[in-house]
Enzyme design. Sequence first.
Site, short mmCIF file in Angstrom:
data_model
loop_
_atom_site.label_atom_id
_atom_site.label_comp_id
_atom_site.label_asym_id
_atom_site.label_seq_id
_atom_site.Cartn_x
_atom_site.Cartn_y
_atom_site.Cartn_z
N THR A 195 158.03 -78.94 -10.43
CA THR A 195 156.63 -79.14 -10.04
C THR A 195 155.84 -77.88 -10.32
O THR A 195 156.38 -76.79 -10.20
CB THR A 195 156.60 -79.41 -8.51
OG1 THR A 195 157.29 -80.63 -8.28
CG2 THR A 195 155.20 -79.48 -7.97
N ARG A 223 159.03 -93.94 -4.50
CA ARG A 223 159.50 -92.68 -3.91
C ARG A 223 158.40 -91.61 -4.00
O ARG A 223 157.77 -91.42 -5.04
CB ARG A 223 160.76 -92.21 -4.63
CG ARG A 223 161.34 -90.90 -4.08
CD ARG A 223 160.87 -89.68 -4.85
NE ARG A 223 161.50 -88.45 -4.39
CZ ARG A 223 161.14 -87.24 -4.79
NH1 ARG A 223 160.18 -87.08 -5.67
NH2 ARG A 223 161.74 -86.17 -4.32
N VAL A 224 158.18 -90.93 -2.92
CA VAL A 224 157.24 -89.80 -2.91
C VAL A 224 157.98 -88.59 -2.39
O VAL A 224 158.69 -88.67 -1.39
CB VAL A 224 156.02 -90.12 -2.00
CG1 VAL A 224 155.15 -88.89 -1.81
CG2 VAL A 224 155.19 -91.26 -2.59
N GLY A 225 157.84 -87.48 -3.09
CA GLY A 225 158.51 -86.25 -2.66
C GLY A 225 157.60 -85.39 -1.81
O GLY A 225 156.65 -85.87 -1.18
N ASP A 226 157.88 -84.10 -1.82
CA ASP A 226 157.11 -83.16 -1.00
C ASP A 226 155.75 -82.80 -1.60
O ASP A 226 154.83 -82.41 -0.88
CB ASP A 226 157.92 -81.86 -0.82
CG ASP A 226 158.27 -81.22 -2.17
OD1 ASP A 226 158.54 -81.97 -3.14
OD2 ASP A 226 158.28 -79.98 -2.26
N THR A 246 159.03 -76.21 -4.83
CA THR A 246 159.51 -77.01 -5.95
C THR A 246 160.99 -77.31 -5.68
O THR A 246 161.64 -76.59 -4.93
CB THR A 246 159.31 -76.28 -7.28
OG1 THR A 246 159.78 -77.11 -8.35
CG2 THR A 246 160.04 -74.95 -7.33
N GLY A 247 161.47 -78.36 -6.29
CA GLY A 247 162.86 -78.72 -6.06
C GLY A 247 162.96 -80.06 -5.37
O GLY A 247 162.03 -80.86 -5.42
N GLY A 249 162.42 -82.63 -3.11
CA GLY A 249 161.36 -82.76 -2.13
C GLY A 249 161.80 -83.28 -0.78
O GLY A 249 161.22 -82.93 0.25
#
Length: 335
Positions: A195, A223-226, A246-247, A249
Amino acid sequence: MYNRRKFIKLSAAGASLAALSQSAVAESLSNISTTNLPIVISTWDFGIAANQEAWKTLEKGGRALDAVEAGVKIPEADMNNHTVGRAGYPDRDGHVTLDACIMDEFGNCGSVAAMEDIAHPISVARLVMEKTPHVMLVGNGATQFAVEQGFKREKLLTPESEKAWKEWLKTAKYSPAINIENEQHVPGGKYNHDTIGMLAIDAKGNISGACTTSGMAFKLHGRVGDSPIIGAGLYVDNEVGGATSTGVGEEVIRNVGSFLVVELMRQGMSPENACKEAVKRIIKKKPDTAKNIQVGFLAINKKGEYGAYAIQSGFSFAVCNADKQDMLIKGKSIY
Ligand code: ASP
């Protein structure tokens, strides 16, 4: 497993060579600090070009918010970047779904998640912040809002991304791959997920941040990450500083990572130590998971001191100020 993170090696091919050869790549210098404002910092090697764009606003005395929006639009538009923006890899079902958020010096924030068909999610996130009473729009609602605001609806799945996805489908026994960021997961061994998180302080000393991603390649649809979650992927407090991540989430969300980093800086920690503490929190909660994933935090405090820390080695971040516009620094890591 983390070979692809060896960004010097990776970047030795293709267009990024020129950028990197001009860059000062400093070993373990993430505790460098500066009081030299304005300043902009971003995650990963693609942060160099993003910072340079942001710098055009900052050096003219412009607002940090404008700088971060303009800056992260560079990787969003980059057809060679498959982890951010329009050329991002799709989800398991072939949909490119984008996540982004933005936060300003007044604590205003806006976000879009799982948005399809719109190339610049960061600009939509900004309009959510400025033109609606809400913080976050998702899915079709986000796309609908963007179109109403004049954004062009377009197909984002590029032939290259489609090819990679179809290749992946041949072997993928899908399970949510939260702990996989290895070469075999993505044909060609290129970025599975990465990201851009950007933090800027303008000449007036005001802080803003932006964060944008296509998330994990071949994730479950929806799907939603951080990255679009305020407090997880990004947080700014103009009295204290800002942080971004980043990474993987899911682990950042569980620990409200960026908010945690800012709160630790509020208690007096340096940006690097605050990032390290947040990384350690993630490892402590799920030591077995953490061994096999990457999470990195990047932070800046009100004075313009910056730092980063990651679980695994290979995390890089870019720094740009009046002294140098193409600095790339290796973040420290636990492993
Ligand atoms: N944090 C992003 C996500 O989980 C991906 C990444 O930064 O690598 O969607």
